[in-house]
Design a protein around this motif. Structure first.
Motif, PDB file in Angstrom:
ATOM      1  N   HIS A 226      66.163  -4.947  36.374  1.00  0.00           N
ATOM      2  CA  HIS A 226      66.304  -3.813  37.297  1.00  0.00           C
ATOM      3  C   HIS A 226      67.031  -2.632  36.654  1.00  0.00           C
ATOM      4  O   HIS A 226      67.068  -1.545  37.223  1.00  0.00           O
ATOM      5  CB  HIS A 226      67.021  -4.248  38.579  1.00  0.00           C
ATOM      6  CG  HIS A 226      68.358  -4.879  38.340  1.00  0.00           C
ATOM      7  ND1 HIS A 226      68.524  -6.239  38.229  1.00  0.00           N
ATOM      8  CD2 HIS A 226      69.591  -4.338  38.198  1.00  0.00           C
ATOM      9  CE1 HIS A 226      69.808  -6.514  38.035  1.00  0.00           C
ATOM     10  NE2 HIS A 226      70.473  -5.371  38.009  1.00  0.00           N
ATOM     11  N   HIS A 227      67.619  -2.846  35.467  1.00  0.00           N
ATOM     12  CA  HIS A 227      68.259  -1.745  34.730  1.00  0.00           C
ATOM     13  C   HIS A 227      67.324  -1.133  33.688  1.00  0.00           C
ATOM     14  O   HIS A 227      67.678  -0.113  33.072  1.00  0.00           O
ATOM     15  CB  HIS A 227      69.513  -2.237  34.010  1.00  0.00           C
ATOM     16  CG  HIS A 227      70.675  -2.508  34.921  1.00  0.00           C
ATOM     17  ND1 HIS A 227      71.315  -1.518  35.638  1.00  0.00           N
ATOM     18  CD2 HIS A 227      71.309  -3.667  35.227  1.00  0.00           C
ATOM     19  CE1 HIS A 227      72.304  -2.057  36.337  1.00  0.00           C
ATOM     20  NE2 HIS A 227      72.313  -3.349  36.112  1.00  0.00           N
ATOM     21  N   MET A 253      66.245  -9.672  41.325  1.00  0.00           N
ATOM     22  CA  MET A 253      66.274  -9.519  42.782  1.00  0.00           C
ATOM     23  C   MET A 253      64.883  -9.362  43.359  1.00  0.00           C
ATOM     24  O   MET A 253      64.031  -8.686  42.768  1.00  0.00           O
ATOM     25  CB  MET A 253      67.137  -8.301  43.148  1.00  0.00           C
ATOM     26  CG  MET A 253      68.609  -8.473  42.835  1.00  0.00           C
ATOM     27  SD  MET A 253      69.549  -6.940  43.092  1.00  0.00           S
ATOM     28  CE  MET A 253      68.994  -5.990  41.684  1.00  0.00           C
ATOM     29  N   ARG A 254      64.668  -9.984  44.481  1.00  0.00           N
ATOM     30  CA  ARG A 254      63.446  -9.734  45.223  1.00  0.00           C
ATOM     31  C   ARG A 254      63.514  -8.317  45.817  1.00  0.00           C
ATOM     32  O   ARG A 254      64.600  -7.723  45.903  1.00  0.00           O
ATOM     33  CB  ARG A 254      63.304 -10.781  46.317  1.00  0.00           C
ATOM     34  CG  ARG A 254      62.926 -12.144  45.756  1.00  0.00           C
ATOM     35  CD  ARG A 254      63.513 -13.311  46.491  1.00  0.00           C
ATOM     36  NE  ARG A 254      62.991 -13.430  47.849  1.00  0.00           N
ATOM     37  CZ  ARG A 254      63.373 -14.385  48.705  1.00  0.00           C
ATOM     38  NH1 ARG A 254      64.291 -15.290  48.337  1.00  0.00           N
ATOM     39  NH2 ARG A 254      62.865 -14.446  49.914  1.00  0.00           N
ATOM     40  N   PRO A 255      62.377  -7.734  46.213  1.00  0.00           N
ATOM     41  CA  PRO A 255      62.401  -6.365  46.760  1.00  0.00           C
ATOM     42  C   PRO A 255      63.415  -6.229  47.907  1.00  0.00           C
ATOM     43  O   PRO A 255      63.530  -7.103  48.777  1.00  0.00           O
ATOM     44  CB  PRO A 255      60.972  -6.183  47.277  1.00  0.00           C
ATOM     45  CG  PRO A 255      60.162  -7.074  46.408  1.00  0.00           C
ATOM     46  CD  PRO A 255      61.010  -8.290  46.160  1.00  0.00           C
ATOM     47  N   HIS A 256      64.181  -5.121  47.859  1.00  0.00           N
ATOM     48  CA  HIS A 256      65.235  -4.909  48.862  1.00  0.00           C
ATOM     49  C   HIS A 256      65.344  -3.417  49.157  1.00  0.00           C
ATOM     50  O   HIS A 256      64.642  -2.586  48.560  1.00  0.00           O
ATOM     51  CB  HIS A 256      66.560  -5.471  48.366  1.00  0.00           C
ATOM     52  CG  HIS A 256      67.074  -4.807  47.109  1.00  0.00           C
ATOM     53  ND1 HIS A 256      67.786  -3.624  47.119  1.00  0.00           N
ATOM     54  CD2 HIS A 256      66.943  -5.153  45.797  1.00  0.00           C
ATOM     55  CE1 HIS A 256      68.089  -3.288  45.886  1.00  0.00           C
ATOM     56  NE2 HIS A 256      67.584  -4.200  45.054  1.00  0.00           N
ATOM     57  N   VAL A 268      67.708   0.878  38.329  1.00  0.00           N
ATOM     58  CA  VAL A 268      66.504   1.694  38.277  1.00  0.00           C
ATOM     59  C   VAL A 268      65.491   1.213  39.313  1.00  0.00           C
ATOM     60  O   VAL A 268      64.780   2.015  39.921  1.00  0.00           O
ATOM     61  CB  VAL A 268      65.883   1.654  36.859  1.00  0.00           C
ATOM     62  CG1 VAL A 268      64.586   2.457  36.807  1.00  0.00           C
ATOM     63  CG2 VAL A 268      66.886   2.173  35.828  1.00  0.00           C
ATOM     64  N   TRP A 269      65.437  -0.083  39.524  1.00  0.00           N
ATOM     65  CA  TRP A 269      64.449  -0.695  40.410  1.00  0.00           C
ATOM     66  C   TRP A 269      65.136  -1.440  41.554  1.00  0.00           C
ATOM     67  O   TRP A 269      66.165  -2.078  41.365  1.00  0.00           O
ATOM     68  CB  TRP A 269      63.582  -1.692  39.632  1.00  0.00           C
ATOM     69  CG  TRP A 269      62.936  -1.092  38.419  1.00  0.00           C
ATOM     70  CD1 TRP A 269      63.440  -1.067  37.147  1.00  0.00           C
ATOM     71  CD2 TRP A 269      61.679  -0.421  38.381  1.00  0.00           C
ATOM     72  NE1 TRP A 269      62.575  -0.423  36.303  1.00  0.00           N
ATOM     73  CE2 TRP A 269      61.470  -0.015  37.035  1.00  0.00           C
ATOM     74  CE3 TRP A 269      60.703  -0.124  39.322  1.00  0.00           C
ATOM     75  CZ2 TRP A 269      60.345   0.675  36.618  1.00  0.00           C
ATOM     76  CZ3 TRP A 269      59.556   0.552  38.907  1.00  0.00           C
ATOM     77  CH2 TRP A 269      59.398   0.945  37.576  1.00  0.00           C
ATOM     78  N   LEU A 270      64.525  -1.371  42.739  1.00  0.00           N
ATOM     79  CA  LEU A 270      65.047  -2.087  43.912  1.00  0.00           C
ATOM     80  C   LEU A 270      64.301  -3.412  44.058  1.00  0.00           C
ATOM     81  O   LEU A 270      63.606  -3.686  45.033  1.00  0.00           O
ATOM     82  CB  LEU A 270      64.886  -1.230  45.171  1.00  0.00           C
ATOM     83  CG  LEU A 270      65.658   0.097  45.175  1.00  0.00           C
ATOM     84  CD1 LEU A 270      65.438   0.840  46.486  1.00  0.00           C
ATOM     85  CD2 LEU A 270      67.151  -0.138  44.938  1.00  0.00           C
ATOM     86  N   GLY A 271      64.455  -4.276  43.072  1.00  0.00           N
ATOM     87  CA  GLY A 271      63.824  -5.582  43.107  1.00  0.00           C
ATOM     88  C   GLY A 271      62.378  -5.555  42.651  1.00  0.00           C
ATOM     89  O   GLY A 271      61.807  -4.488  42.390  1.00  0.00           O
ATOM     90  N   ALA A 299      77.189 -17.278  51.002  1.00  0.00           N
ATOM     91  CA  ALA A 299      78.383 -16.496  50.665  1.00  0.00           C
ATOM     92  C   ALA A 299      78.053 -15.231  49.895  1.00  0.00           C
ATOM     93  O   ALA A 299      78.918 -14.369  49.702  1.00  0.00           O
ATOM     94  CB  ALA A 299      79.352 -17.351  49.856  1.00  0.00           C
ATOM     95  N   ALA A 300      76.805 -15.085  49.438  1.00  0.00           N
ATOM     96  CA  ALA A 300      76.427 -13.918  48.633  1.00  0.00           C
ATOM     97  C   ALA A 300      76.175 -12.708  49.522  1.00  0.00           C
ATOM     98  O   ALA A 300      75.661 -12.831  50.634  1.00  0.00           O
ATOM     99  CB  ALA A 300      75.182 -14.236  47.816  1.00  0.00           C
ATOM    100  N   THR A 301      76.522 -11.533  49.018  1.00  0.00           N
ATOM    101  CA  THR A 301      76.343 -10.293  49.786  1.00  0.00           C
ATOM    102  C   THR A 301      75.201  -9.434  49.256  1.00  0.00           C
ATOM    103  O   THR A 301      74.852  -8.431  49.875  1.00  0.00           O
ATOM    104  CB  THR A 301      77.639  -9.464  49.760  1.00  0.00           C
ATOM    105  OG1 THR A 301      77.964  -9.139  48.392  1.00  0.00           O
ATOM    106  CG2 THR A 301      78.795 -10.242  50.369  1.00  0.00           C
ATOM    107  N   GLY A 302      74.617  -9.823  48.127  1.00  0.00           N
ATOM    108  CA  GLY A 302      73.546  -9.031  47.539  1.00  0.00           C
ATOM    109  C   GLY A 302      72.173  -9.511  47.950  1.00  0.00           C
ATOM    110  O   GLY A 302      72.030 -10.459  48.731  1.00  0.00           O
ATOM    111  N   PRO A 303      71.129  -8.875  47.421  1.00  0.00           N
ATOM    112  CA  PRO A 303      69.754  -9.250  47.749  1.00  0.00           C
ATOM    113  C   PRO A 303      69.416 -10.666  47.288  1.00  0.00           C
ATOM    114  O   PRO A 303      70.067 -11.225  46.392  1.00  0.00           O
ATOM    115  CB  PRO A 303      68.918  -8.213  46.991  1.00  0.00           C
ATOM    116  CG  PRO A 303      69.849  -7.066  46.742  1.00  0.00           C
ATOM    117  CD  PRO A 303      71.197  -7.678  46.553  1.00  0.00           C
ATOM    118  N   ALA A 304      68.381 -11.232  47.878  1.00  0.00           N
ATOM    119  CA  ALA A 304      67.897 -12.548  47.470  1.00  0.00           C
ATOM    120  C   ALA A 304      67.305 -12.469  46.065  1.00  0.00           C
ATOM    121  O   ALA A 304      66.803 -11.422  45.642  1.00  0.00           O
ATOM    122  CB  ALA A 304      66.858 -13.051  48.458  1.00  0.00           C
ATOM    123  N   LEU A 305      67.339 -13.588  45.349  1.00  0.00           N
ATOM    124  CA  LEU A 305      66.896 -13.638  43.963  1.00  0.00           C
ATOM    125  C   LEU A 305      65.596 -14.443  43.824  1.00  0.00           C
ATOM    126  O   LEU A 305      65.182 -15.143  44.739  1.00  0.00           O
ATOM    127  CB  LEU A 305      67.974 -14.272  43.086  1.00  0.00           C
ATOM    128  CG  LEU A 305      69.345 -13.595  43.085  1.00  0.00           C
ATOM    129  CD1 LEU A 305      70.314 -14.389  42.205  1.00  0.00           C
ATOM    130  CD2 LEU A 305      69.242 -12.156  42.615  1.00  0.00           C
TER     131      LEU A 305
END
Length: 321
Positions: A226-227, A253-256, A268-271, A299-305
């Protein structure tokens, strides 16, 4: 004339005492403590300890310390004479009422061990995951599973960041190339892998990897795509540095819809969707693309992987060669 005393005579004397034969029979198949032997054979611990000392002094049994306990077992490397003598004594003793009762009581001792474990898990199942993480760390099972890797593998940790994955892989593979575009990240990674002599740390981007052609068996891109400004070009580079039949493992990350990640973390990319990745990878020479969503950590706060794996297909020229 005095008849010479042979070593076998001493060995026979050592096993002539029925208590020592019972102890050796109990220890022939199981490792037991003094307390467990006393319980199984229904003897005072002092008696058990005295006879164990004789058997140990003469090399019939071995022992090891574990905490406050000492565990005993039959010496696994008896010489041929001792082994043959013990076989005769054991076979003659095995069908006696005393031997059958001892065996049943040893089984009861082992069942009691299992009961202690079962009782613990019957009451601790709800807290077990948290307790295991507290005792051994949240990644113990994943780190242990790396031992399944082929020790001859050469692995590229592409976008290695601070070197956490490189350090985890290093004990289990032949070579790790840790590559990242950030000098600050690489400095931390270099410190983390300093104790491993099979990890090379190098600065470079995924679109221009500082590696030769066909040097890797496995390429890992862990939370880095994503970078990357040009993923297709990066995949072409990964294809170049992989050996024919080599594998790519991609985790991202999956699309978010977390738009703020553009500004706050330089994404750069949103999943990435499965269809997009599959197209990119197949267009750059990969086959057997497999995309699998990962379970969401509560417990994770970010997008699904997700994980995505693919195999490097050799270019036509290489196939002909």
């Amino acid at each position: 004339m005095t008849t010479p005393r042979l070593p076998i005579h001493d060995r026979m004397a050592e096993l002539a005492d029925p208590t020592r034969s019972r102890l050796l029979a109990a220890l022939d198949r199981h490792e037991l403590t003094v307390g467990e032997l006393a319980s199984a054979l229904q003897l005072p611990q002092s008696t058990v300890s005295r006879h164990l000392r004789i058997l140990a002094d003469q090399g019939w049994i071995a022992s090891r310390a574990e905490g406050a306990s000492r565990w005993y077992r039959r010496q696994p490397q008896l010489d041929a004479g001792m082994l043959a003598l013990w076989g005769l004594v054991r076979d003659a003793f095995a069908a006696t009422p005393a031997a059958l009762q001892d065996a049943a009581r040893v089984d009861a001792v082992l069942a009691a061990r299992r009961t202690v474990t079962q009782t613990f898990f019957a009451t601790a199942s709800a807290e077990w995951d948290a307790l295991r993480a507290e005792l051994f760390g949240v990644r113990a099972d994943l780190l242990a599973s790396l031992a399944l890797l082929d020790p001859s593998l050469v692995v590229g940790d592409l976008g290695c960041g601070t070197g956490t994955l490189s350090a985890a892989l290093a004990p289990h593979v032949s070579k790790v190339y840790a590559v990242d575009a950030s000098p600050a990240m690489l400095a931390t990674a270099a410190g983390r892998v300093a104790t491993f002599d099979n990890v090379d740390v190098a600065e470079g981007t995924l679109e221009a990897l500082p590696l030769g052609d066909h040097v890797l068996d496995v390429a890992v891109m862990m939370l880095v795509l994503h970078h990357v400004a040009d993923p297709v070009r990066a995949f072409r580079e990964v294809h170049r540095v992989l050996r024919p039949g080599g594998r790519l493992l991609l985790v991202d990350m999956r699309p978010h819809t977390h738009e703020r990640y553009h500004e706050t973390m330089g994404h750069v990319w949103l999943g990435f969707a499965a269809e997009t990745l599959t197209t990119w990878l197949e267009d750059t020479g990969f086959v057997s693309v497999r995309y699998a969503p990962l379970p969401v950590d509560p417990a994770a706060t970010g997008p699904a992987l997700f994980t995505c794996t693919a195999i490097m297909m050799p270019a036509p020229a290489l196939v002909m060669a």
